[in-house]
Design an enzyme around this catalytic site. Structure first.
Site, PDB file in Angstrom:
ATOM      1  CG  HIS A 221      -2.003 -11.251 -13.319  1.00 17.08           C
ATOM      2  ND1 HIS A 221      -2.351 -10.930 -14.605  1.00 17.08           N
ATOM      3  CD2 HIS A 221      -1.708 -10.073 -12.714  1.00 17.08           C
ATOM      4  CE1 HIS A 221      -2.265  -9.632 -14.788  1.00 17.08           C
ATOM      5  NE2 HIS A 221      -1.883  -9.071 -13.654  1.00 17.08           N
ATOM      6  CG  ASP A 223      -1.858  -6.562 -10.242  1.00 18.82           C
ATOM      7  OD1 ASP A 223      -1.605  -7.394 -11.140  1.00 18.82           O
ATOM      8  OD2 ASP A 223      -2.387  -5.465 -10.469  1.00 18.82           O
ATOM      9  CG  HIS A 279      -6.226  -7.868 -13.214  1.00 18.13           C
ATOM     10  ND1 HIS A 279      -5.909  -7.874 -11.876  1.00 18.13           N
ATOM     11  CD2 HIS A 279      -5.102  -7.462 -13.855  1.00 18.13           C
ATOM     12  CE1 HIS A 279      -4.658  -7.463 -11.718  1.00 18.13           C
ATOM     13  NE2 HIS A 279      -4.132  -7.223 -12.910  1.00 18.13           N
ATOM     14  NE  ARG A 289      -4.416  -2.447 -23.105  1.00 16.25           N
ATOM     15  CZ  ARG A 289      -4.148  -2.506 -21.813  1.00 16.25           C
ATOM     16  NH1 ARG A 289      -2.899  -2.402 -21.393  1.00 16.25           N
ATOM     17  NH2 ARG A 289      -5.128  -2.676 -20.948  1.00 16.25           N
TER      18      ARG A 289
HETATM   19  O1  LIG Z   1      -2.199  -2.767 -18.654  1.00 21.56           O
HETATM   20  C1  LIG Z   1      -3.170  -3.155 -18.013  1.00 21.56           C
HETATM   21  O2  LIG Z   1      -4.324  -2.783 -18.270  1.00 21.56           O
HETATM   22  C2  LIG Z   1      -2.991  -4.133 -16.879  1.00 21.56           C
HETATM   23  C3  LIG Z   1      -1.667  -4.790 -16.824  1.00 21.56           C
HETATM   24  C4  LIG Z   1      -1.557  -5.713 -15.660  1.00 21.56           C
HETATM   25  O3  LIG Z   1      -2.481  -6.346 -15.256  1.00 21.56           O
HETATM   26  C5  LIG Z   1      -0.285  -5.839 -14.938  1.00 21.56           C
HETATM   27  O4  LIG Z   1       0.719  -5.284 -15.385  1.00 21.56           O
HETATM   28  O5  LIG Z   1      -0.253  -6.500 -13.890  1.00 21.56           O
HETATM   29 FE   LIG Z   2      -2.081  -6.981 -13.215  1.00 21.30          FE
END
Ligand SMILES: O=C(O)CCC(=O)C(=O)O
Ligand SMILES: [Fe+2]
Length: 310
Positions: A221, A223, A279, A289
């Site tokens: 996606h 951001d 990403h 995590r």
């Molecule tokens: O937690 C991460 O490493 C990225 C999470 C992510 O891409 C997002 O929340 O948009």
């Molecule tokens: Fe993200």
């Protein structure tokens, strides 16, 4: 001319001849040609099968992932500049909108005390809720907390008087200011033009099966498209790849090539939020995590004030 020469011309073996044996020669020659022929076929087949095997391996094996930041190394500043997408073209925020785009990882910004404290806050806050699926968030601005397959307000979930302390928000603000400074320094943006925006949230991921779309963190996606107001995304990792969890690397995808940031407790990863930085997070294979997403916008109308006790 001799008879032999004439026979050669006719190329017919004289009956009972015991001298020159053209038929034998021809037979030998034919055998030789056949052998060569089969060798040639075998050679061609070997080449064809080898090429097919290589093609199938290239097409069907997972893309090779290059590692931008390893979890067992510390980087003062690991960075790469990339060409910006057109996503910012219509933005008017000239002081702040990306003049160049990129990806940066820094391990020396946040102290281990700050990481320990924020991890404690994340665990405490998320203990009041938690998604049924693999991803839970606690939004520090709205107080939205994943619970079951929906969201509740953390502020109503805390039994009287408990919950976040002033100290928790103080540490969040200190950390946020350090990240904002690092983004401003790197992307040459004056701090007054760079604003915290929403959502800014703690995240917890585990191996539980996804129950709804919010749990599916592994989809590539952008951001800026997902969250609207983002110009610069940052992540502070509160746990470490291959120590606290396996799988769960952060992956940038660029036309079939993949580049990983391996989370490491205290690691800050930031990047421009447009489609130059598609990403996703790999599915976790084991463990839990934790991370915090701290996001910034150039649009003063999308700015939020620092989270504080309510
Ligand atoms: O937690 C991460 O490493 C990225 C999470 C992510 O891409 C997002 O929340 O948009
Ligand atoms: Fe993200």
């Amino acid at each position: 001319m001799s008879e032999v020469k004439r026979r050669d011309k006719n190329s017919k073996k004289p009956k009972g001849s015991s001298i020159s044996r053209p038929d034998d020669e021809r037979q030998n020659h034919t055998e030789f040609r056949l052998k060569t022929h089969w060798k040639y076929i075998a050679y061609v087949l070997t080449v064809v099968f080898t090429a097919a095997a290589i093609y199938l391996k290239v097409v069907y094996t997972e893309p090779r992932v290059a590692t931008f930041a390893h979890a067992d190394r510390q980087y003062q500043k690991q960075h790469v500049t990339i060409v910006c997408s057109d996503d910012y073209k219509r933005d008017t925020f000239t002081e702040c909108k990306p003049k160049f785009c990129g990806r940066v990882v820094m391990d020396g910004i946040v102290t281990s005390e700050e990481v320990d404290h924020l991890l404690g806050v994340a665990k405490m806050g998320l203990s009041y809720g938690g998604s049924n699926g693999g991803a839970s968030i606690l939004d520090l601005h709205s107080g939205a907390l994943s619970k079951g397959d929906k969201f509740i307000s953390i502020y109503s979930a805390f039994p009287g008087g408990e919950g976040f302390k002033e100290e928790d928000f103080k540490i969040y603000r200190t950390v946020k200011n350090k990240i904002q400074q690092a983004i401003g320094d790197h992307f040459k943006v004056p701090l007054h033009a760079l604003h915290l925006t929403k959502p800014t949230f703690f995240s917890r991921m585990n191996t539980s099966e996804a129950k709804n779309i919010h749990d599916e963190y592994w989809h590539p996606h952008v951001d800026r498209q997902t969250y609207g107001s983002f110009h610069y995304t940052s992540l502070l990792y509160l746990s470490t790849f291959n120590k606290d969890f396996t799988g769960g690397r952060f992956i940038f995808t660029d036309n079939g090539t993949e580049t990983a940031v391996e989370p490491r407790a205290g690691r800050v990863s930031f990047f421009t939020s447009g489609s130059e930085n598609v990403h996703f997070v790999e599915k976790l294979k084991s463990g839990v995590r934790y991370a915090i997403t701290v996001s910034f916008t150039c649009d003063p109308e999308k700015a939020i004030s620092d989270p504080d006790v309510v």
